[in-house]
Design a protein around this motif. Structure first.
Motif, PDB file in Angstrom:
ATOM      1  N   ALA A   6      40.830 -40.615  -4.545  1.00 36.81           N
ATOM      2  CA  ALA A   6      40.795 -39.097  -5.137  1.00 36.81           C
ATOM      3  C   ALA A   6      39.939 -38.327  -3.448  1.00 36.81           C
ATOM      4  CB  ALA A   6      39.200 -40.213  -6.096  1.00 36.81           C
ATOM      5  N   ARG A   7      38.997 -39.356  -2.841  1.00 38.64           N
ATOM      6  CA  ARG A   7      38.631 -38.101  -1.702  1.00 38.64           C
ATOM      7  C   ARG A   7      40.040 -37.083  -0.811  1.00 38.64           C
ATOM      8  NH1 ARG A   7      36.108 -41.827   0.931  1.00 38.64           N
ATOM      9  NH2 ARG A   7      34.402 -41.142   0.208  1.00 38.64           N
ATOM     10  N   ALA A   8      40.979 -38.649  -0.674  1.00 36.32           N
ATOM     11  CA  ALA A   8      42.489 -37.973   0.070  1.00 36.32           C
ATOM     12  C   ALA A   8      43.123 -36.221  -0.957  1.00 36.32           C
ATOM     13  CB  ALA A   8      43.165 -38.744   0.202  1.00 36.32           C
ATOM     14  N   SER A   9      42.800 -36.476  -2.439  1.00 29.94           N
ATOM     15  CA  SER A   9      43.107 -35.669  -3.485  1.00 29.94           C
ATOM     16  C   SER A   9      42.672 -34.423  -3.179  1.00 29.94           C
ATOM     17  CB  SER A   9      43.399 -35.912  -4.372  1.00 29.94           C
ATOM     18  OG  SER A   9      42.455 -36.240  -5.068  1.00 29.94           O
ATOM     19  N   ARG A  10      41.658 -34.760  -2.917  1.00 32.40           N
ATOM     20  CA  ARG A  10      40.626 -33.321  -2.865  1.00 32.40           C
ATOM     21  C   ARG A  10      40.244 -32.662  -1.740  1.00 32.40           C
ATOM     22  NH1 ARG A  10      35.166 -32.275  -3.311  1.00 32.40           N
ATOM     23  NH2 ARG A  10      34.472 -33.369  -3.249  1.00 32.40           N
ATOM     24  N   PRO A  11      40.453 -31.903  -0.632  1.00 33.84           N
ATOM     25  CA  PRO A  11      40.044 -31.725   1.143  1.00 33.84           C
ATOM     26  C   PRO A  11      38.648 -30.737   0.875  1.00 33.84           C
ATOM     27  CG  PRO A  11      41.839 -29.466   0.260  1.00 33.84           C
ATOM     28  CD  PRO A  11      41.876 -31.172  -1.553  1.00 33.84           C
ATOM     29  N   PRO A  12      38.224 -30.725   1.902  1.00 33.59           N
ATOM     30  CA  PRO A  12      36.957 -30.267   1.668  1.00 33.59           C
ATOM     31  C   PRO A  12      36.761 -28.703   0.978  1.00 33.59           C
ATOM     32  CG  PRO A  12      37.485 -31.244   3.468  1.00 33.59           C
ATOM     33  CD  PRO A  12      38.938 -31.045   3.037  1.00 33.59           C
ATOM     34  N   ALA A  13      35.569 -28.083   0.597  1.00 36.18           N
ATOM     35  CA  ALA A  13      35.449 -26.706  -0.097  1.00 36.18           C
ATOM     36  C   ALA A  13      35.343 -25.791   1.766  1.00 36.18           C
ATOM     37  CB  ALA A  13      33.805 -27.131  -0.899  1.00 36.18           C
ATOM     38  N   GLU A  14      36.011 -24.418   1.019  1.00 35.62           N
ATOM     39  CA  GLU A  14      35.404 -23.477   1.619  1.00 35.62           C
ATOM     40  C   GLU A  14      33.765 -23.625   1.635  1.00 35.62           C
ATOM     41  OE1 GLU A  14      37.724 -20.129   1.031  1.00 35.62           O
ATOM     42  OE2 GLU A  14      40.034 -21.595   0.004  1.00 35.62           O
ATOM     43  N   VAL A  15      32.571 -23.145   0.430  1.00 34.11           N
ATOM     44  CA  VAL A  15      31.974 -22.691   0.788  1.00 34.11           C
ATOM     45  C   VAL A  15      31.098 -23.023  -0.185  1.00 34.11           C
ATOM     46  CG1 VAL A  15      32.638 -20.085   0.577  1.00 34.11           C
ATOM     47  CG2 VAL A  15      32.448 -21.091  -1.522  1.00 34.11           C
ATOM     48  N   VAL A  16      29.747 -23.039  -0.174  1.00 36.86           N
ATOM     49  CA  VAL A  16      28.809 -23.650  -1.763  1.00 36.86           C
ATOM     50  C   VAL A  16      28.042 -22.268  -1.662  1.00 36.86           C
ATOM     51  CG1 VAL A  16      26.969 -24.813  -1.680  1.00 36.86           C
ATOM     52  CG2 VAL A  16      28.190 -26.198  -0.593  1.00 36.86           C
ATOM     53  N   SER A  17      28.276 -21.493  -3.460  1.00 37.19           N
ATOM     54  CA  SER A  17      27.439 -20.810  -4.181  1.00 37.19           C
ATOM     55  C   SER A  17      26.069 -21.360  -4.236  1.00 37.19           C
ATOM     56  CB  SER A  17      28.336 -20.223  -4.870  1.00 37.19           C
ATOM     57  OG  SER A  17      28.576 -20.175  -5.748  1.00 37.19           O
ATOM     58  N   LEU A  18      25.114 -20.702  -4.589  1.00 39.89           N
ATOM     59  CA  LEU A  18      23.390 -20.885  -4.640  1.00 39.89           C
ATOM     60  C   LEU A  18      23.675 -19.491  -5.963  1.00 39.89           C
ATOM     61  CD1 LEU A  18      22.004 -21.881  -1.729  1.00 39.89           C
ATOM     62  CD2 LEU A  18      23.224 -23.198  -3.639  1.00 39.89           C
ATOM     63  N   THR A  19      23.084 -19.779  -7.164  1.00 37.40           N
ATOM     64  CA  THR A  19      22.442 -19.234  -8.680  1.00 37.40           C
ATOM     65  C   THR A  19      21.138 -19.799  -8.659  1.00 37.40           C
ATOM     66  OG1 THR A  19      25.046 -18.357  -8.931  1.00 37.40           O
ATOM     67  CG2 THR A  19      23.255 -17.523  -9.841  1.00 37.40           C
ATOM     68  N   THR A  20      20.316 -19.082  -9.041  1.00 37.18           N
ATOM     69  CA  THR A  20      18.957 -19.649  -9.446  1.00 37.18           C
ATOM     70  C   THR A  20      18.407 -18.356  -9.858  1.00 37.18           C
ATOM     71  OG1 THR A  20      17.433 -19.080  -6.991  1.00 37.18           O
ATOM     72  CG2 THR A  20      19.455 -21.202  -6.594  1.00 37.18           C
ATOM     73  N   ASP A  21      16.745 -19.394 -10.385  1.00 38.25           N
ATOM     74  CA  ASP A  21      15.972 -18.507 -10.513  1.00 38.25           C
ATOM     75  C   ASP A  21      14.365 -18.324  -9.568  1.00 38.25           C
ATOM     76  OD1 ASP A  21      14.720 -20.481 -11.065  1.00 38.25           O
ATOM     77  OD2 ASP A  21      14.024 -20.233 -13.364  1.00 38.25           O
ATOM     78  N   TYR A  22      15.283 -18.831  -8.457  1.00 35.41           N
ATOM     79  CA  TYR A  22      14.304 -19.261  -7.089  1.00 35.41           C
ATOM     80  C   TYR A  22      13.297 -17.708  -6.659  1.00 35.41           C
ATOM     81  CZ  TYR A  22      15.649 -24.076  -7.018  1.00 35.41           C
ATOM     82  OH  TYR A  22      15.648 -25.203  -7.766  1.00 35.41           O
ATOM     83  N   GLY A  23      13.600 -16.343  -6.900  1.00 35.63           N
ATOM     84  CA  GLY A  23      12.674 -15.562  -6.437  1.00 35.63           C
ATOM     85  C   GLY A  23      13.742 -15.532  -4.785  1.00 35.63           C
ATOM     86  N   LEU A  24      12.479 -14.748  -4.186  1.00 38.63           N
ATOM     87  CA  LEU A  24      13.194 -14.384  -3.006  1.00 38.63           C
ATOM     88  C   LEU A  24      12.132 -14.182  -1.949  1.00 38.63           C
ATOM     89  CD1 LEU A  24      15.704 -11.739  -3.128  1.00 38.63           C
ATOM     90  CD2 LEU A  24      15.684 -13.844  -2.363  1.00 38.63           C
ATOM     91  N   ALA A  25      10.732 -14.273  -3.000  1.00 38.87           N
ATOM     92  CA  ALA A  25       9.408 -14.471  -1.808  1.00 38.87           C
ATOM     93  C   ALA A  25       9.154 -15.385  -1.287  1.00 38.87           C
ATOM     94  CB  ALA A  25       8.226 -14.053  -3.763  1.00 38.87           C
ATOM     95  N   ASP A  26       8.978 -16.464  -2.047  1.00 37.55           N
ATOM     96  CA  ASP A  26       9.351 -18.421  -1.594  1.00 37.55           C
ATOM     97  C   ASP A  26       9.840 -18.853  -0.533  1.00 37.55           C
ATOM     98  OD1 ASP A  26       6.137 -18.271  -2.982  1.00 37.55           O
ATOM     99  OD2 ASP A  26       8.013 -18.173  -4.779  1.00 37.55           O
ATOM    100  N   GLY A  27       9.239 -19.675  -0.097  1.00 40.34           N
ATOM    101  CA  GLY A  27      10.220 -20.797   0.777  1.00 40.34           C
ATOM    102  C   GLY A  27      11.800 -21.722  -0.150  1.00 40.34           C
ATOM    103  N   PHE A  28      11.426 -21.158  -1.613  1.00 35.72           N
ATOM    104  CA  PHE A  28      12.788 -22.516  -2.200  1.00 35.72           C
ATOM    105  C   PHE A  28      14.374 -21.607  -1.606  1.00 35.72           C
ATOM    106  CE2 PHE A  28       9.074 -21.166  -5.171  1.00 35.72           C
ATOM    107  CZ  PHE A  28       8.523 -22.350  -5.062  1.00 35.72           C
ATOM    108  N   VAL A  29      15.145 -21.034  -1.722  1.00 35.00           N
ATOM    109  CA  VAL A  29      15.585 -20.536  -1.219  1.00 35.00           C
ATOM    110  C   VAL A  29      16.400 -21.324   0.323  1.00 35.00           C
ATOM    111  CG1 VAL A  29      17.964 -18.857  -0.923  1.00 35.00           C
ATOM    112  CG2 VAL A  29      15.955 -18.993  -3.267  1.00 35.00           C
ATOM    113  N   ALA A  30      15.623 -21.120   1.112  1.00 36.70           N
ATOM    114  CA  ALA A  30      15.825 -21.652   2.287  1.00 36.70           C
ATOM    115  C   ALA A  30      15.785 -22.964   2.666  1.00 36.70           C
ATOM    116  CB  ALA A  30      14.919 -20.596   2.993  1.00 36.70           C
TER     117      ALA A  30
END
Length: 299
Positions: A6-30
């Protein structure tokens, strides 16, 4: 299939994307970025948005589904999670075009469909993949980010936890769309940053209508035999156009947006404020004049 196969059949991904409701005023995203960077320092992270209204799962689901087809193949993390710390599951979903990681609250399923359909689902229970101490209120940092990093490095989905029957995944209620002889009724699906009002209706319901339509709010139980009914109040005339500039400045235009859904916009203004509507509002869109009359079609 073995784990190594299973590991050989799926190469490493190019990216991780993040979609949240965390806002930008705090450190949650960081903090989420930091967890991913510790485990996979070379991985590229794309921030889709962190400004989903707090707890608005439907808006998060819509943004995610409308965005992921345009991102590189990868692992897409979404966290709009009012049930964090409860019995709701954390899950990862496989699709032909990438992986989705987040809470089992309906947030991920439209995106899975947009990526070619779900090919598998697991519950995130492997303790070796999670933070040593999992907070009851911050699963984005302690569960979803570390799982996403490991998946992006090529670890098999099945190592994250046991398989989940897709039929048991939580689904959001289907938004109301009903075609009528002279138009349609549709639920407001989302409102974007510019105030454009996206309806659940597909393009083909607007296309046959004449060059001008009228819009008014509706009420009623979508499941009732007689369906929604008109409420007392406003009815507005709207230009049926292709883009914002087809209406005069300050006027409403009904058009097909970049996702293929019907939208109501104001040329140079904020349609949601003008119409005083929110996600979930039912709107009746009807042509006046001869519906489907070629002389009434927009150019």
């Amino acid at each position: 299939m073995t784990s190594s196969a299973a590991r050989a059949s799926r190469p490493p991904a190019e990216v991780v994307s993040l979609t949240t409701d965390y806002g930008l005023a705090d450190g949650f995203v960081a903090a989420c970025h930091g967890v991913i960077a510790r485990l996979a320092p070379a991985l590229r992270v794309i921030d889709v948005t962190h400004l989903v209204s707090p707890g608005d799962v439907r808006r998060g689901a819509a943004v995610l589904a409308q965005t992921v087809p345009h991102l590189p193949p990868g692992v897409h993390v979404a966290v709009v999670d009012p049930g964090v710390g409860t019995s709701r599951r954390g899950v990862a979903l496989g699709t032909p075009e990438g992986l989705l990681v987040g809470p089992d609250n309906g947030l991920l399923l439209d995106a899975a469909a947009a990526l070619g359909g779900m090919t598998g689902a697991v519950e995130l229970t492997n303790p070796r993949w999670l933070a040593p101490r999992v907070s009851a209120t911050f699963h984005g940092r302690d569960v979803f980010a570390p799982v996403a990093a490991r998946l992006a490095l090529g670890a098999p989905l099945t190592d994250a936890g046991p398989a989940v029957d897709p039929a048991t995944l939580v689904r959001l209620p289907e938004p109301l769309v009903r075609q009528l002889p002279d138009g349609f009724v549709a639920e407001v699906l989302t409102v974007d940053h510019f105030g454009n009002v996206q309806l659940a209706a597909p393009a083909e319901l607007l296309d046959p209508l004449p060059a001008r339509v009228r819009v008014r709010p509706m009420t009623g139980d979508p499941a009732a035999e007689d369906g929604p009914s008109a409420v007392d109040g406003w009815e507005r005339e709207v230009v049926h156009g292709r883009t914002f500039g087809d209406a005069p400045v300050g006027a409403l235009v009904a058009h097909v947006d970049s996702t293929g859904r019907v939208a109501l916009s104001v040329n140079g203004g904020h349609a949601a404020e003008l119409l005083a509507v929110d996600p979930g509002t039912l709107l009746r869109v009807r042509g006046y004049g001869a519906v489907g009359d070629a002389s009434g079609q927009h150019g």
